[in-house]
Design an enzyme around this catalytic site. Structure first.
Site, PDB file in Angstrom:
ATOM      1  CG  ASP A 536      29.810  -9.691 -11.522  1.00 33.24           C
ATOM      2  OD1 ASP A 536      30.347  -9.319 -10.457  1.00 33.24           O
ATOM      3  OD2 ASP A 536      29.913 -10.854 -11.956  1.00 33.24           O
ATOM      4  CD  GLU A 537      26.500 -12.845 -13.607  1.00 36.44           C
ATOM      5  OE1 GLU A 537      26.273 -13.281 -14.739  1.00 36.44           O
ATOM      6  OE2 GLU A 537      27.135 -13.486 -12.734  1.00 36.44           O
TER       7      GLU A 537
END
Length: 885
Positions: A536-537
């Protein structure tokens, strides 16, 4: 075990005697730490509306807040300037309006306050006001982290005593009125005694003796009860010794002897099942006045059938069972809880206690988020720095012995900012979970959220280089030393937050870690079948839509001004990655995280791991499940519904991914329970998720939720989808730990609302509509049978109030007792609870408490204090006040 930092301090003190501790610098540090009284007061959360220079200061979306940091010197005068205060702020500090001080960002949430040349000292008793401008807003007390500390060269850091507390109310004020609003037109209803009372008015106490959590697929109540005063007997051969021991432990907790007289007739035979019941975990349970009979699809079904027996027991009087006939099977194959032990650590005991509760409510996947920027929490043989450095937080600016402090941990490694599971600990967790039909899914987050790993491997690199072991030093290095990319992550780290996906050493590191973790599973007798990549991210937030180039002529007023020419995508200036992109192996820098995911999936397959799992944005540039080598590819779907999640979830399912519904606005347990500044948690996705909201979540019909809930500003939204792909693989409730610094806070955030997640993961409510393409839901539609939903929740809430909270208390769980609702009308106090059956109390003076009985509403004058009390009378809710309107 003595922490490394503490041991070093002890050795230094022994070598140099008292001279260092009594040096003038140390005296200044000690005096400031002991005598500075620091408070924060929120002035405004609407900086742009109040004329603050949010845009010019580079605030994302040109949004900023102003807080005064008031410092009072309650000790002797301090004239020295050679000191600094390090403080934790989840909001990036953009400016300080006092020319005697300057504030700089260090990394993550760590900021540094230090005197300027204009500093004229702290006089005895002097009050200094520091107006701070921070990005975005601060709406809950837990936005303000504790344990700021003082440092000076050649002195030991010291925590400021006034901030060395988890009682945030002792140093935060101003969270009231318009300061509770994210924007001026925020429509949220802020929690008060009266608002709680109105919310609970549709709940009434009812008989739930023949109900249980989670609700079975089919249940029919008969007449009479079965006497189990003398206990029950299970056939031991139906379970492994470890499973039987787990059931015995649960029985002992509830006062049920499993070596009793009432013999349970139990048969495991999948041929007895058909249709929707051909499923692992399915069972049939018949309780009559003469006995108990269980038919189970498999061993898991037998285990769950016994848990259903336990679920029907009132632990306050466990002497009988209702006559019922149950046919049951789980809704989802994946019924999960994710626990983040990286941001702040949670003890093995807390994890084992969570596993016990997961088993009791038929949840079967424990997803452990073991690594992140702020901590590495699992011992890996052969890579000692991962835990010697990466699991510890202390004040070492070189980060050769520990990570810098984050998230209110302060300068010392004597709290849950530090910690890890030893290899033996993790094996024990695996065995404990396996005995309760729970798979533990390890997540080693990469390529982003990996600072703990990167810094640890840099410490390893430095150690081995000093030993002239150049090849060994480079073996597991995770960053390209020539990478000059300027990157800011979501939580304000730089390029050290990323494992470089273009280095052969990164692949070797992954192979080493997976191999060692797999060995732990093998030793535990629990095969490693799922690897969670994280993913993620992996982005630079400064390149997001909330910023515009300060040099552009065509500016808009709602974006922050920064020099975009100085911003890079992750790895864009890494020669290794530039070469990889140039070769055509990956199309561009944005695709590198998904490329890395595909490479890690190959390693997982080589280790005979069947399933590869990730947060969905980590795979967004892959073409689909066929891009991954493993037999299964699963995504935790975490798009916010009112930002488009009602559509995007079906896009992921239509591609062929196994979707695990993990929405932040419904099943993130790090979000506050209520719109009340005294609650704990982040709130970027929603201002509140209580047990009722989580229970009312429709995980398969995402658009439906637009009719039954609001967005983070308390406003309606619409939901629809062009496709209706499915079915989904599962549902998971998440507990991220940025604001959760100890086990007590952890259990408060998880329990009891995780029981609502267990309900939705196991059972589809009759009020849940099937998803249909093109059907739109909103606050204006009437497609959901809300009367049926409310009646269903009423039953569930009664089960919590009458039975389940008492069971949690018996298990030693520090769950959250609901704050009661209350109002005074015509001089009489009226009270209610979110969970009917919970005892309510009131007090005129806050000292002497009386039990509230609704049929005998007391007459009161002025204001009165109210609270909830647990079944044992040993636990109480937060106290609130109600006044005559």
């Amino acid at each position: 075990m003595v922490k490394k930092g503490l041991l070093a301090t002890s050795i230094i003190a022994t070598l140099v005697g008292c001279s260092t501790l009594q040096s003038s610098q140390q005296s200044v540090v000690n005096s400031l730490a002991e005598n500075l009284d620091i408070d924060y007061q929120v002035l405004t959360n609407h900086g742009a509306n109040q004329g603050l220079a949010c845009q010019e200061l580079g605030a994302e979306w040109a949004s900023c807040n102003q807080v005064t940091m008031t410092v009072v010197n309650q000790g002797q005068a301090i004239d020295a300037k050679d000191w600094s205060i390090y403080f934790h702020s989840i909001r990036l500090i953009l400016d300080v309006d006092n020319d005697q001080f300057k504030v700089s960002h260090v990394t993550g949430d760590l900021h540094k306050l230090e005197p300027t040349d204009k500093f004229d000292g702290f006089a005895a008793g002097e009050k200094v006001v520091l107006p701070l401008i921070g990005e975005y807003w601060q709406l809950f007390e837990t936005d303000f982290m504790p344990r700021a500390f003082v440092t000076s060269p050649d002195a030991e850091p010291r925590v400021i005593a006034s901030l060395d507390t988890e009682d945030t109310a002792s140093y935060v004020s101003g969270l009231e009125g318009n300061n509770l609003k994210r924007t001026p037109d925020d429509k949220n209803i802020f929690a008060t005694a009266i608002s709680r009372y109105e919310k609970n008015r549709d709940l009434v106490k009812k008989d739930v003796s023949a109900s249980l959590i989670p609700t079975p697929m089919h249940i029919e109540q008969g007449q009479g009860k079965l006497d189990i005063t003398q206990g029950i007997t299970l056939p031991p051969e139906a379970f492994t010794p470890e499973q039987y021991q787990a059931l015995e432990a649960r029985g002992d907790l509830l006062g049920i002897n499993l070596d009793g007289r009432q013999v349970v007739n139990l048969v495991i035979d999948p041929n007895l099942f058909s249709g929707e019941f051909i499923k692992s975990g399915a069972y049939q349970l018949q309780i009559s006045t003469s006995g108990i009979k269980i038919s189970a699809f498999d061993q898991a079904g037998a285990f769950y059938a016994v848990q259903s027996i336990f679920a029907l027991i009132d632990s306050q009087s466990p002497d009988s069972l209702p006559v019922v006939s149950i046919k049951d099977a789980p809704r989802f194959d994946y019924r999960g809880v994710m626990v983040d032990v990286a941001r702040n650590f949670h003890s093995k005991q807390a994890i084992l206690a969570t596993i016990d509760q997961m088993a009791a409510y038929k949840m079967n996947k424990l997803h452990l988020h073991l690594t992140d920027d702020e901590g590495w929490r699992i011992e890996i043989p052969g890579l000692p720095e991962l835990t010697e450095v990466g699991s510890q937080r202390c004040f070492d600016e070189t980060e050769q012995s520990c990570l810098l402090p984050q998230l209110g941990s302060g300068p010392e490694a004597n709290n849950f900012g530090s910690g890890y599971f030893s290899r033996a600990d993790f094996v024990e967790i695996l065995q404990y979970a396996n005995a309760r039909h729970i798979e533990v899914i390890p997540e080693i987050d990469m390529p982003a959220h990996a600072r703990a790993a990167v810094v640890s491997m840099e410490a390893r690199y430095q150690r081995l280089m000093q030993e002239n072991k150049v090849e060994e030093a480079n073996q597991y290095r995770l960053l390209d030393p020539q990478d000059t990319s300027n990157v800011t992550t979501v939580q304000f780290y730089d390029k050290k937050s990323f494992i470089n996906p273009c280095l052969p050493s990164s692949a070797r590191f992954v192979d080493k870690v997976i191999s060692e973790v797999a060995a732990m599973y093998k030793e535990a007798g629990a095969p490693l079948t799922t690897w969670h990549f994280g993913g993620d991210e992996a982005k630079n937030i400064k390149l997001g839509a909330g910023f515009q180039d300060s040099n552009t002529a065509d500016k808009v007023e709602w974006k922050g001004n920064i020099d975009l020419t100085k911003q890079d995508k992750p790895f864009a200036k890494s020669p290794q990655c530039q070469e990889l992109v140039a070769s055509g192996a990956v199309s561009d820098f944005a695709h590198l995280p998904s490329y890395f995911a595909e490479q890690v999936a190959k390693i997982a397959k080589d280790k005979q791991i069947a399933s590869f799992q990730a947060w969905q944005d980590g795979l967004k540039y892959s073409e689909g499940p066929a891009s991954f080598a493993t037999a299964n590819t699963r995504v935790n779907f975490w798009d916010v519904l009112y930002w488009g999640g009602t559509k995007s979830v079906y896009e992921w399912a239509s591609k062929g991914y196994d979707v695990i519904v993990s929405n932040p606005d419904y099943v993130y347990m790090d979000m506050p329970y209520e719109v009340d500044p005294k609650e704990r948690g982040y709130y970027w996705a929603t201002r509140a998720t209580d047990t009722r909201k989580m229970f009312s979540f429709a995980p398969e019909n995402m658009p439906q939720n637009a009719e039954t809930s609001l967005d983070r500003d308390g406003k309606g939204f619409s939901g629809s989808t062009d496709i209706a792909a499915g079915p989904f693989y599962g549902l998971s409730a998440q507990l991220w730990s940025e604001t959760v610094r100890d086990d007590e806070q952890y259990e408060y955030m998880v329990f009891p609302r995780v029981l609502a997640a267990a309900e939705r993961a196991w059972h589809k409510g009759d009020w849940e509509n099937d998803v249909k393409a093109g059907v739109e839901y909103s606050q204006e539609t009437h497609r959901v049978d809300k009367a049926q939903l409310n009646n269903d929740y009423n039953r569930f809430a009664n089960l919590l109030g009458q039975r389940e909270l008492a069971k949690l208390e018996k298990a030693g769980i520090d769950y959250r007792l609901p704050i009661p609702g209350g109002r005074i009308e015509a001089g009489k106090l009226m009270m209610n609870s979110a969970f009917p059956g919970v005892e309510l109390q009131y007090s005129i003076d806050g000292q002497e408490w009386k039990t509230y009985i609704d049929s005998q509403r007391p007459r009161v004058q002025g204001s009165v204090y109210i609270r909830s009390v647990s079944a044992s009378k040993e636990k109480v809710s937060r106290i609130t006040k109600v006044s005559a309107s």
